[in-house]
Enzyme design. Structure first.
Site, short mmCIF file in Angstrom:
data_model
loop_
_atom_site.label_atom_id
_atom_site.label_comp_id
_atom_site.label_asym_id
_atom_site.label_seq_id
_atom_site.Cartn_x
_atom_site.Cartn_y
_atom_site.Cartn_z
N HIS A 8 -29.76 -12.46 4.83
CA HIS A 8 -29.91 -13.81 4.30
C HIS A 8 -28.91 -14.79 4.86
O HIS A 8 -29.07 -16.00 4.69
CB HIS A 8 -29.83 -13.76 2.76
N CYS A 78 -18.59 -22.02 -11.77
CA CYS A 78 -17.89 -20.80 -12.15
C CYS A 78 -18.86 -19.64 -12.21
O CYS A 78 -20.04 -19.80 -12.48
CB CYS A 78 -17.15 -20.97 -13.47
N CYS A 179 17.97 26.81 23.22
CA CYS A 179 18.03 26.36 21.84
C CYS A 179 18.50 24.92 21.74
O CYS A 179 18.11 24.19 20.81
CB CYS A 179 18.92 27.27 21.00
N HIS A 476 25.02 29.06 19.66
CA HIS A 476 23.61 28.89 19.34
C HIS A 476 23.44 27.58 18.57
O HIS A 476 24.23 27.28 17.68
CB HIS A 476 23.15 30.08 18.50
#
EC number: 3.4.19.12
Lengths: 522, 362
Positions: A8, A78, A179, A476
């Site tokens: 529409h 409204c 590591c 480590h």
């Protein structure tokens, strides 16, 4: 026409409909300000001004009750009292716009519809209004496109990252003394901004060969978030790093800090393809103004002020940095006597045993004014001669991710050893005392406790800790990383386990990664 | 409520409160309306239900917090047998030994130059490259392979018997009766890897002949799989083969210059190269000793290399020159070959013979 639109609207989309729609949005839905609204109404189309002096319902005079404006003529009605509905029926004007949120209602469909073109106009007008209001850009959540929706619908199996989810965590196989690399990778993959950058696919590679480290990083994130449970083997990453950072190559134990800097450097260099174009459309290729993601996240500015003792002229230089290396007590360098923080006060939440060195102590020492002896006179621009001076370092620009490196490995002429002094570090860190503008209050070496910190800009949260166990020659590395706000995990190569906050804060600490708590748009 | 101008001063408390209440409820209502619109739009556009997740698999991803297992519920230390493929030499290496392997593979280790020199020395004595075997021997000693390495190594050794260096070494020692025995070997080498032209269609042949030498061996009746500049065969032979296989129109070989252009290194090329190296040592890359050193200086990224390893001419050099000692033994012997083949070829390029690179290194 999108599935959410309706047919529409086609009757409406004639002539100058876009401009008309814009006017409606500008005047009645999103105006820059009330002032602007009034002014706009008065300045614009004469046809509108006469009738549109104020937004009230033409039938009952109400100005609330979900006021709608008819799209085809000047009529306000409204919604709650159905006045707009009556108008629509009488005049056959099928479309109305909600003045509060800008939604378009179709009376034939009897529902709000979302037409792509109209929404486009609405968004543009909204942005304009925000700009006028001084709000700037507002964040809008991601919305899938039609194609993406299709894809998602065809793939309904989805993993959501909840707070108790392992997705995002993955072990890393140790390839032979790697590591140090694994820990840095864990820290980087848990840097929130970096993670967001890579997971939203922001890297566009411009390198011809397959040796782009940023692409490999991107791949790494995919691996971490794949949901796979077996540890990942980062052999390609190792190969690329060795190729691009020759000084690190070699099967031997390396320093994690050195690896971090080298990795950031290579990533930064390979990111050149991502530097955003500035407003002039020119690519910002200047190495001093790189805007790649690495620079945006990690680069801070360190201000060095050299003050001449005679004329008190200050010469300032600002250098970029990716990390702050802090000397520790117990090293051969003299450690500044502790200030009030040493009596067990809870500055920055470091409420440990009194006497323990805190990270804040180290930072204070780092930013203290240092008197350069008579053997190191600087040529003063004001006095035009060599004078004694003091030098002070402060943070001019704080990076989004601040990395602190505790100098535990001492390589002085006399000895080589590891300093294992415990340094307590906080979960939340406030960098305000160390920034350049706080310098004046510390010129005399007095540390002033800031009473209130209203400014949230300098607050940081800990999100990753890299620890080293062992000696200078061999040891480590393990790391603690934070996921899901308050869950911590210990990453020991391929083994990821849950850790408590206490475990983290009690650890020795070698590299500490802090992330800014509040991020601002530029 | 009509919008009139009201002054607040004349109102008493209850009225003020009522007004305040009105304003508050209006604000709340507006906020709720906004939320309703968001949800409405999300549903209408179809993305509202995207959040729904797959419940059963979500359970798989819950964090486990028990002693002895990691967060995925797996026992520690079960990952000893993981393997990966070396991007440089394309071999499968145990993950936990990858770093030492890569170091040697890239020629960066302490012993790499020693190994490489050893290879040059031995391959200089033979005409052929059997460096792959030598490499394996060294690697086997270094335990780069996975835990089953002993088995694998033994298997490989037995597989390679027909082509093993031991054989050619013994050949080499009897230096008298050369050409037969020495030349026999390349054919032995190519025995398993030559291509039988009879089984290929014309298109395949055409594409093959653009990249390979293609000369058909009298002994094996198979096509040589080396590069277009393979030292074993002449250009005449190559032209003849093309005429034979593709007809008189297809007798052109690409220019030597274009060969040079295609020598830009890329990781995949390097791997292809390395795989060729192991079988027929294609020397595509002869020209580039100078090209490779140029390439390497352009690409050397380290600002302060800790160890001055002159050998590391950059990874790119493996593709570029074979002369680059980038990858372990394979390329070193190849470069020695390159040196030899350079002498055979027309001196188009101002290239120092490969052995000189090693002179610098030494």
């Amino acid at each position: 026409m999108s599935p959410a639109g309706c047919s529409h609207v086609n009757a409406y989309k004639v002539d100058n409909w876009r401009q008309n729609l814009r006017v409606i949005y500008q005047c009645f839905v999103w105006s820059g300000s009330a002032e602007a609204r009034r002014r706009k109404v008065l300045q614009n189309d004469v046809r509108w001004t006469a009738l549109a002096k104020s937004c009230i319902c033409h039938m009952c005079g109400a100005h609330l009750n979900r006021l709608h404006s008819c799209l085809s003529c000047v009529f306000f009605g409204c919604f709650t009292k159905k006045h707009i509905h009556e108008h629509a029926k009488n005049k056959r004007h099928n479309l109305a716009i909600d003045l509060l949120y800008g939604g378009i209602y179709c009376f034939v469909c009897q529902d709000y519809i979302y037409d792509k073109e109209m929404e486009q106009i609405a968004k543009e007008e909204q942005r304009k209004a925000w700009k006028l209001q001084g709000v700037g850009e507002k964040y809008s959540t991601w919305e899938p496109t039609k194609r993406e929706l299709e894809l998602l619908r065809h793939n309904p199996k989805r993993r959501k990252i909840t707070t108790n989810c392992t997705i995002g965590l993955r072990g890393l196989i140790n390839l032979g003394n790697t590591c140090f690399m694994n820990c840095i990778v864990q820290a980087l993959t848990h840097t929130p901004l970096l993670r967001d950058f890579f997971l939203s696919d922001r890297h566009k590679c411009e390198m011809q060969s397959n040796s782009c480290l940023v692409c490999e990083m991107s791949q790494l994130f995919q691996e971490f978030y794949s949901g796979h449970r077996w540890p990942h083997i980062p052999f390609r990453l190792l190969h690329l790093v060795w190729t691009h950072a020759r000084h690190l190559a070699g099967y031997e134990q390396q320093d994690a800090h050195e690896f971090l800097i080298a990795a950031l450097d290579v990533l930064h260099r390979h990111c050149k393809g991502d530097t955003t174009r500035d407003d002039n459309g020119k690519k910002a290729n200047n190495p001093n103004h790189c805007s790649c993601i690495i620079d945006q996240i990690f680069t801070g500015g360190l201000q060095s002020d050299v003050t001449c003792q005679v004329c008190h002229g200050v010469s300032t230089t600002i250098d970029p940095f990716w990390d702050i290396s802090l000397d520790l007590p117990g090293s051969s360098t003299p450690f500044w006597p502790l200030s009030p923080g040493g009596d067990g006060s809870t500055v920055n939440g470091e409420s440990h045993l009194s006497g323990a060195t805190t990270l804040t102590d180290c930072l204070r020492r780092f930013t203290r004014p240092e008197h350069l002896g008579s053997s190191a006179k600087i040529k003063c621009g004001g006095c035009h001669s060599y004078q004694e001076s003091t030098k002070q370092l402060t943070m001019k620009k704080l990076p989004i991710v601040a990395c602190f490196h505790l100098k535990r490995f001492e390589h002085s002429a006399k000895l080589r050893r590891k300093i294992t002094t415990y340094v307590s570090f906080p979960l939340e860190l406030d960098m305000t005392p160390f920034i350049a503008s706080s310098k004046e209050s510390r010129m005399n070496g007095q540390y002033q406790q800031t009473v209130e910190v209203l400014n949230n800009d300098n607050k940081y949260s800990l999100f990753a800790v890299v620890n080293h166990q062992g000696t200078l020659e061999s040891g480590h590395y393990t790391s603690f990383i934070r996921q899901h706000k308050d869950q911590w995990f210990k990453c020991d190569d391929a083994i990821i386990t849950k850790a408590s906050i206490k475990d983290v804060l009690d650890s020795e600490g070698y590299l500490l990664f802090y992330h800014k708590q509040f991020l601002e748009y530029e | 409520m009509k919008m009139e101008d009201m002054s607040l001063s004349g109102l008493d408390n209850t009225k003020l409160e009522a007004l305040a209440q009105d304003i508050y409820s209006d604000l709340v209502e507006d906020a709720c309306l906004g939320l309703c619109f968001e949800v409405h739009r999300a549903v209408k556009q179809g993305y509202f239900f995207l959040d729904d997740t797959d419940q059963e698999s979500m359970k798989d991803f819950e964090i486990v917090d028990q002693p002895g297992v990691d967060i995925f519920g797996q026992v520690y230390n079960q990952w000893k047998n993981k393997e990966c493929v070396c991007p440089n030499c394309n071999r499968s290496i145990a993950a936990s030994r990858f770093a030492p392997h890569l170091e040697k593979c890239l020629g960066m280790g302490r012993n790499s130059s020693r190994i490489a020199n050893r290879r040059i020395a031995s391959s200089n004595n033979m005409n052929n490259k059997s460096e792959s075997d030598q490499e394996d021997n060294d690697d086997v000693n270094d335990n780069d392979w996975s835990y089953g390495s002993e088995k694998k190594a033994k298997k490989r050794k037995s597989d390679k018997n027909p082509n093993s260096p031991r054989r050619s070494k013994s050949v080499k020692h009897k230096n008298g009766e050369l050409s037969n025995s020495v030349n026999a070997d390349p054919y032995k080498y190519n025995y398993n890897t030559g291509i039988n032209y009879e089984t290929l269609g014309p298109d395949e042949l055409r594409s093959l002949l653009t990249t390979q030498c293609g000369v058909i061996s009298e002994h094996t009746k198979k096509m040589c799989t080396r590069s277009q500049r393979c030292p074993q065969h002449t250009d005449e032979q190559r032209r003849a083969v093309r005429v034979f296989l593709l007809g008189p129109s297809a007798s052109s070989l690409p220019d030597a210059d274009t060969m040079v252009e295609s020598d830009c290194y890329d990781a995949s090329d390097g791997q292809v190269l390395m795989s060729r190296l192991q079988w027929d040592g294609s020397s595509d890359i002869s020209p580039s000793d100078s090209a490779s050193s140029k390439a390497s200086t352009n690409n050397s990224d380290s600002k302060k290399p800790k160890k001055k390893k002159k050998m590391s001419l950059g990874l790119n050099s493996t593709g570029g020159g074979g002369g680059g000692s980038g990858s372990g033994g394979g390329s070193s012997s190849q470069s020695s070959l390159v040196g030899q083949s350079n002498r055979k070829k027309k001196p188009k390029l101002p290239v120092p013979p490969a052995p000189s690179i090693y002179d610098n290194l030494n």
